[in-house]
Enzyme design. Structure first.
Site, PDB file in Angstrom:
ATOM      1  N   GLU A 441       0.823  -1.214   0.000  1.00 43.07           N
ATOM      2  CA  GLU A 441       0.000   0.000   0.000  1.00 43.07           C
ATOM      3  C   GLU A 441       0.852   1.256   0.000  1.00 43.07           C
ATOM      4  O   GLU A 441       0.590   2.205   0.747  1.00 43.07           O
ATOM      5  CB  GLU A 441      -0.937  -0.005   1.211  1.00 43.07           C
ATOM      6  N   GLU A 517      -3.945  -9.006   0.634  1.00 37.20           N
ATOM      7  CA  GLU A 517      -4.361  -8.750   2.019  1.00 37.20           C
ATOM      8  C   GLU A 517      -5.882  -8.753   2.036  1.00 37.20           C
ATOM      9  O   GLU A 517      -6.509  -8.045   1.235  1.00 37.20           O
ATOM     10  CB  GLU A 517      -3.807  -7.401   2.467  1.00 37.20           C
TER      11      GLU A 517
HETATM   12  C1  GAL Z   1      -3.896  -2.493   5.594  1.00 37.53           C
HETATM   13  C2  GAL Z   1      -2.417  -2.433   5.867  1.00 37.53           C
HETATM   14  C3  GAL Z   1      -2.052  -3.245   7.088  1.00 37.53           C
HETATM   15  C4  GAL Z   1      -2.990  -2.911   8.204  1.00 37.53           C
HETATM   16  C5  GAL Z   1      -4.388  -3.212   7.768  1.00 37.53           C
HETATM   17  C6  GAL Z   1      -5.430  -3.020   8.831  1.00 37.53           C
HETATM   18  O1  GAL Z   1      -4.330  -1.468   4.800  1.00 37.53           O
HETATM   19  O2  GAL Z   1      -1.703  -2.913   4.776  1.00 37.53           O
HETATM   20  O3  GAL Z   1      -0.736  -2.963   7.469  1.00 37.53           O
HETATM   21  O4  GAL Z   1      -2.839  -1.583   8.518  1.00 37.53           O
HETATM   22  O5  GAL Z   1      -4.700  -2.365   6.706  1.00 37.53           O
HETATM   23  O6  GAL Z   1      -6.702  -3.228   8.291  1.00 37.53           O
END
Ligand code: GAL
Length: 828
Positions: A441, A517
């Site tokens: 991100e 993710e």
């Molecule tokens: C994502 C990020 C993670 C964490 C997560 C929480 O956007 O890559 O590191 O912050 O959100 O939802």
């Protein structure tokens, strides 16, 4: 004379030293190393002195450090706390989370004292040091900005706390006995989005070898051709010296030699061998078969160096519209993201703690790990090779554009290339690694510059390792479609954004999408909130999240929505759930609510105890074992007659629910909504104390399994259960003992919060305790803690001698529990 215990490994590659390690006491002035050995690796574990605070002369050889705290490395100087809301308080708007107004973020980096300068000092011997020897000093991670001094002189420095790096310290060695090492570490505030830990949290090693030797991380093993009959094993070996011969022996998992090759043909400083292995056993998560390659370097008839490298023979392919295949069979990532902290022991790497995490994940049916958002520990990779996990190794959370004021963007231009080179060189022989990630991100997702950076980084990965693809976890999907950023990646990774998968698939040329993710569902173990409704960024007065698994962040979703994509789209190659375990810091949705100080995202809590969500994933991912799990608990005094929905997570398609013998009807999974497709839900059940029972049915309506939950009475007796009762007498092995409480009839008390005390006798120590409550300010290293939702976990650490350990757990008004553990010299 001072006695120092060191780990001493002969003739073994650093990555695999633990297996061949021999622990013994080494006395500096003895001539214990009289016999010639061609490579020695000392792991500097004991007798470090540590000081928190800056000093102008901490590196000086005459500095008196005798008053400093004596510590063992790996060490995390901040984990003992105390928690303090003012530590690294960040008055900011978290732009990635869609915030535009700054608020006070108190627990974002864990509220533990990791900020500031810390010094470590020790001394080491270099047995048989002479002009034929080369000495390397290797750090497998040091948090952060390590500056390294030997015998009073600065040897070098590094910036990124997650990198592995080494220095050739030969010119700084003054003799065979007392060489002084000093390391200064600096952690800045506003440098992280989670708890990064502090200090020498991974191993420090001294490698003593001949000038004519195999270079550090100089071995690169690939398996370019694999058939049932034959595998071609290509081994490139970089060496120093002239007129050398390399003899490579390949051994199977039982240690039997299966191939040998000798060569003198060197290209520049590199040997290249192609060795045939007949009828190869392939590596996979189900059968993680490992070979080893023993490289022996000769000058004439003299053996100058020898290292052992483990490797696997496996084929990976990523193909448009078909997806990912391993050894010619399609496979999807059933993965979890993991931060590097290990809950109550912080970031100090510990193999037993890592193994326990992987054991829990294996039982859940997971087959993959993403090291978010940085380099994994070498121990974790070794375990993934051995236990069978695919690995997505990530490098950065920031590139040139910042997320936090003092983040990696400060070093990106100068350091990114060398950090990637070291990541690849140190880890590329691990068969578990099947993909690299150059970023998560990153704000550089917008615009042409970011696309150039993505290409530059990907090219570095390709140059250093042409065998694995590269991804980036992208959250700005539309921006990456517009800029070309997403199109140039080997594998486009989407973070969340389930509604954009189709669009991204159509727009990007690769023909596949990775859920780099997913989910970010939040829950607190054993806590249930009413009414039961899907919600985003939901907050409650007690700063907990509901375990009905319907609460997520504004940018994220519940697990079921990912399952739909995984099941229906062949071009989705799998997912990495955020996260396998809760971690310190980032207490979303309570980022600005003290005392929340650790995450709610975990499928398992900070103590490693499964939340309900564990069984939702297990019901889908573990196709070998039955899952039949019911929630919530059934202790709802005061809610009599109120609607208290019951959910069942199971691999069976239907089940009948009974409350005190009365049927609540049969539920069947169906496609009317994502939750109806993956859960069985009885939404109208009214609470009455007693027994709820679920009876699972097969597709013919036949009863195949049942489970019940009973209303418990008052807490009466403590129960202890260890994950392992036999520990290695190495002074660092851990047993994780789950403590719970039952009533007079042996029924677990799911809401108990009794304060407990822990005592340990014999060949072990109390290491830490955790109850998984993200709002608890009780300290992990003190032998007392409250139960949270009726449970907690005590970590018992082995001593260095064999013997018996007794753990005693007590609490006011409760029957005490005792447990015996054994420590012995286990050969790994
Ligand atoms: C994502 C990020 C993670 C964490 C997560 C929480 O956007 O890559 O590191 O912050 O959100 O939802």
């Amino acid at each position: 004379m001072r006695t120092v215990t060191l780990k001493f490994i002969k003739k073994t590659d650093v990555s695999f030293k633990q297996r061949a390690a021999i622990l013994f006491s080494f006395i500096f002035t003895l001539t214990a190393f009289a016999q010639q050995s061609n490579r020695e690796v000392l792991t500097l574990e004991k007798n470090w002195r540590f000081h928190k605070g800056d000093l102008s002369n901490g590196f000086s050889t005459t500095f008196n450090d005798s008053k400093w705290e004596k510590v063992t490395v790996p060490h995390d100087w901040a984990i003992k706390g105390p928690f303090d809301k003012n530590i690294d308080k960040q008055n900011i708007a978290i732009v990635q989370n869609g915030e535009d107004v700054a608020t006070e973020k108190t627990g974002r980096t864990g509220a533990l004292p990791y900020i500031g300068v810390g010094w470590y000092r020790n001394e080491f011997a270099v047995p048989n040091f002479n002009s034929d020897k080369k000495v390397l000093l290797l750090f497998e991670g040091a948090m952060s900005e390590p500056e390294v001094f030997i015998n009073g002189k600065k040897v070098g420095s590094w910036n990124y706390g997650y990198s592995y790096f080494y220095f050739d310290v030969t010119p700084y060695i003054l003799g065979t006995t007392k060489n002084k090492i000093a390391v200064k570490l600096t952690n800045r505030e506003l440098s992280s989005r989670w708890y990064p830990g502090a200090g020498l949290y991974r191993n420090v090693r001294v490698i003593i070898k001949n000038n004519e030797s195999i270079d550090q991380w100089g071995t690169f093993i690939t398996t370019p051709t694999i058939t049932t009959e034959l595998a071609k094993v290509n081994i490139k070996t970089k060496v120093s010296g002239a007129n050398l011969r390399l003899r490579t022996t390949i051994k199977d998992a039982s240690g039997k030699t299966v191939a040998v090759d000798s060569t003198t043909a060197i290209y520049g400083n590199e040997f290249e061998q192609n060795i045939a292995v007949k009828n190869p056993n392939l590596w996979s998560p189900e059968k993680p078969y490992l070979y080893s390659s023993v490289a022996q370097l000769y000058a004439g008839s003299i053996l100058k160096d020898e290292i052992v490298t483990k490797f696997g023979i496996r084929k990976i392919k990523y193909e448009a519209n078909k997806g990912l295949s391993l050894n010619d069979s399609i496979i999807k990532f059933k993965g979890v993201c993991l931060h590097h902290d290990l809950g109550p022991i912080g970031t100090a790497v510990n193999k037993a703690a890592l193994r326990r995490q992987l054991t829990i994940l294996k039982d859940m049916g997971a087959n993959a790990i993403r090291s978010s958002h940085n380099m994994p520990s070498l121990e974790q990779l070794e375990l993934c090779d051995e236990m069978g996990f695919l690995f997505l190794a990530e490098s950065f959370d920031e590139w040139a554009k910042p997320k936090v004021e003092n983040g990696y963007h400060l070093y990106f231009e100068t350091d990114a290339e060398k950090d990637i080179v070291n990541l690849v060189h140190a880890t590329r022989n691990h068969p578990s690694i099947v993909m690299w990630s150059s970023g998560n991100e990153v704000p550089d997702q917008w615009g042409a510059e970011g696309a150039k950076r993505a290409k530059w980084l990907q090219d570095i990965f390709h140059r250093e390792d042409p065998t694995r693809p590269v991804t980036v976890g992208m959250d700005q999907v539309k921006a990456t479609i517009a800029s070309g950023f997403g199109a140039l990646l080997d594998i486009p990774g989407l973070n969340y954004r389930v509604n954009l998968y189709e669009e991204a698939f159509k727009a990007f040329p690769q023909g596949l999408i990775l859920g780099s993710e997913t989910a970010s569902t939040v829950s607190s173990r054993g806590i249930y909130k009413f009414p039961v409704v899907e919600a985003k960024m939901k907050k409650y007065d007690d700063f907990q999240s509901s375990s009905y698994d319907l609460e997520a962040c504004s940018w994220s979703n519940i697990p079921d929505e990912d399952f739909v994509l995984q099941d229906d789209k062949p071009w989705v190659i799998g997912e990495f759930v955020w996260t396998g375990f809760d971690y310190l810091g980032e207490p979303t949705p309570y980022d600005d609510n003290w005392p929340s100080r650790s995450s709610y995202f975990g499928i398992n809590d900070l103590a490693g105890l499964p939340k309900d969500r564990f069984y939702l994933y297990r019901s889908r991912w573990n196709t070998k074992k039955e899952t039949l799990h019911m929630l919530p608990h059934w202790n709802w005094e005061g809610r009599e007659g109120e609607v208290t929905p019951v959910f069942v997570y199971t691999n069976y398609n239907s089940a009948e629910l009974f409350v005190n013998g009365k049927s609540m009807g049969i539920q069947k999974k169906n496609n009317s909504s994502p939750t109806n497709r993956y859960r069985l839900m009885w939404m109208d059940v009214k609470y009455e104390p007693g027994i709820i029972k679920v009876v699972a049915l097969d597709d013919n309506g036949k009863v195949v399994a049942e489970k019940e939950t009973r209303t418990a009475g008052k807490p009466y007796k403590l129960i202890v259960e260890a994950d392992r009762t036999k520990l290695d007498a190495d002074g660092k092995d851990l047993s994780f003992v789950t403590v719970s409480v039952v009533d007079k009839n042996g029924i677990p008390c799911p809401t108990a919060t009794n304060q407990l005390q822990f005592k340990i006798k014999g060949a072990g120590d109390f290491r830490a305790v955790s109850n998984g409550d993200a709002t608890s300010l009780e300290l992990f290293h003190l032998p007392t803690m409250k139960l949270f939702s009726g449970k907690l976990v005590v970590l018992v650490q082995s001593a260095s001698e064999a013997g018996e350990i007794e753990l005693m757990v007590s609490g006011k008004g409760l029957q005490t529990a005792k447990l015996k553990l054994i420590t012995q010299n286990l050969k790994e």
